[in-house]
Design a protein around this motif. Structure first.
Motif, short mmCIF file in Angstrom:
data_model
loop_
_atom_site.label_atom_id
_atom_site.label_comp_id
_atom_site.label_asym_id
_atom_site.label_seq_id
_atom_site.Cartn_x
_atom_site.Cartn_y
_atom_site.Cartn_z
N VAL A 76 10.92 -31.50 139.31
CA VAL A 76 12.05 -30.78 139.90
C VAL A 76 12.75 -29.96 138.82
CG1 VAL A 76 14.34 -31.01 140.97
CG2 VAL A 76 12.44 -32.42 141.78
N ILE A 77 13.00 -30.57 137.68
CA ILE A 77 13.64 -29.85 136.57
C ILE A 77 12.80 -28.66 136.13
CG2 ILE A 77 14.36 -30.05 134.16
CD1 ILE A 77 15.07 -33.00 134.78
N GLN A 78 11.48 -28.88 136.13
CA GLN A 78 10.56 -27.82 135.68
C GLN A 78 10.58 -26.61 136.60
OE1 GLN A 78 6.55 -29.22 135.03
NE2 GLN A 78 5.69 -27.15 134.97
N TYR A 79 10.68 -26.84 137.91
CA TYR A 79 10.54 -25.73 138.86
C TYR A 79 11.84 -25.29 139.52
CZ TYR A 79 5.54 -26.40 138.32
OH TYR A 79 4.28 -26.50 137.79
N ASN A 80 12.83 -26.17 139.60
CA ASN A 80 14.09 -25.80 140.25
C ASN A 80 15.00 -25.09 139.24
OD1 ASN A 80 16.71 -27.64 142.07
ND2 ASN A 80 16.26 -25.46 141.94
N ASN A 81 14.62 -23.86 138.90
CA ASN A 81 15.42 -23.05 137.98
C ASN A 81 15.28 -21.59 138.35
OD1 ASN A 81 13.09 -21.90 136.39
ND2 ASN A 81 12.79 -24.08 135.96
#
Length: 254
Positions: A14-19
């Motif tokens: 999530v951290i990797q893609y939710n940006n």
């Protein structure tokens, strides 16, 4: 994999893609073009409606829709005259054509004139942990306006067995405030806890490989099964895992 380990793995994804970089290749960029709530929610709904097929084509055609509305979607919806609709007849995205587009404009006008707007309709019928009944009721309200039968296929009904991927994606955009600049969080009357994952071929396949979905079809029953598992990992923001499942499927070929 134990649920706690799976949660840690997916939380990292999530951290990797939710940006903000996610926006560059995703239709969510369309509502980001506007600062007025009604403009953003209207173009978001239209972009989500045509969100199947090649993502670049989806984005390009959504921008064409915006241009056909004079770059002022709310004003166009509320104040158009019949002759203003004629240029829309040329629009086509796969099976969604100009007739459908014009019907959507008239139905959106009906929603704002008679039901208080898009957020009000969805919020009125929400349940504690599900917006699927609200989606079904929204479809009924949306097609109170005059329409051809062919256009109804472009709004899914979860109570008829559909996973309603595009509307669930739209609701994620409007409701969830991710503090990362992707989802807009414009609607405050609906809790992110009630959102459901936009289940498609990518997220479905990844979920099955991870063991959090067993049903083979991507339908309403599969969505309910996946929702239950995602809520075990984060009851307050279950749909954040859409970024993990989608990213693993599309960008990593998981």
């Amino acid at each position: 994999m134990p649920l706690s380990e799976l949660k840690d793995f997916l939380d990292d994804k999530v951290i990797q893609y939710n940006n903000s970089s996610f926006i560059e290749t995703d239709p969510v960029q369309i509502p980001h073009l506007f600062t007025i709530k009604e403009d953003a929610e209207i173009v978001g709904f239209l972009a989500a409606t045509i969100a199947w097929g090649n993502r670049k084509m989806i984005i390009n055609n959504a921008k064409k829709m915006v241009a056909l509305m004079g770059d002022s979607p709310y004003d166009f919806v509320m104040n158009h005259r019949e002759h203003h609709l004629e240029p829309l007849e040329s629009f086509v995205h796969r099976t969604f054509n100009g007739i459908d587009f014009i019907t959507f404009i008239k139905s959106l006008q009906h929603i704002y004139q008679n039901h208080g707007g898009l957020e009000t309709v969805f919020a009125k019928h929400q349940e504690h942990n599900s917006l699927q009944p609200a989606i079904s009721q929204f479809k009924k309200v949306f097609f109170e306006a005059a329409h051809l039968p062919r256009t109804k296929k472009h709004v899914s009904d979860p109570l008829s067995g559909s996973a309603a991927k595009r509307i669930n994606m739209y609701l994620r955009w409007m409701v969830r405030n991710d503090n990362s600049g992707v989802d807009l969080g414009l609607w405050k009357s609906i809790s992110p806890a009630a959102l459901s994952c936009p289940l498609d071929v990518h997220s479905g396949n990844v979920a099955r490989k991870l063991g959090i979905l067993t049903r083979k079809q991507n339908d309403a029953k599969a969505l309910a099964e996946l929702d239950a598992q995602l809520r075990l990992m984060d009851a307050a923001d279950p749909v954040k895992y859409d970024f993990a499942l989608f990213g693993l499927g599309v960008f990593e070929g998981f």
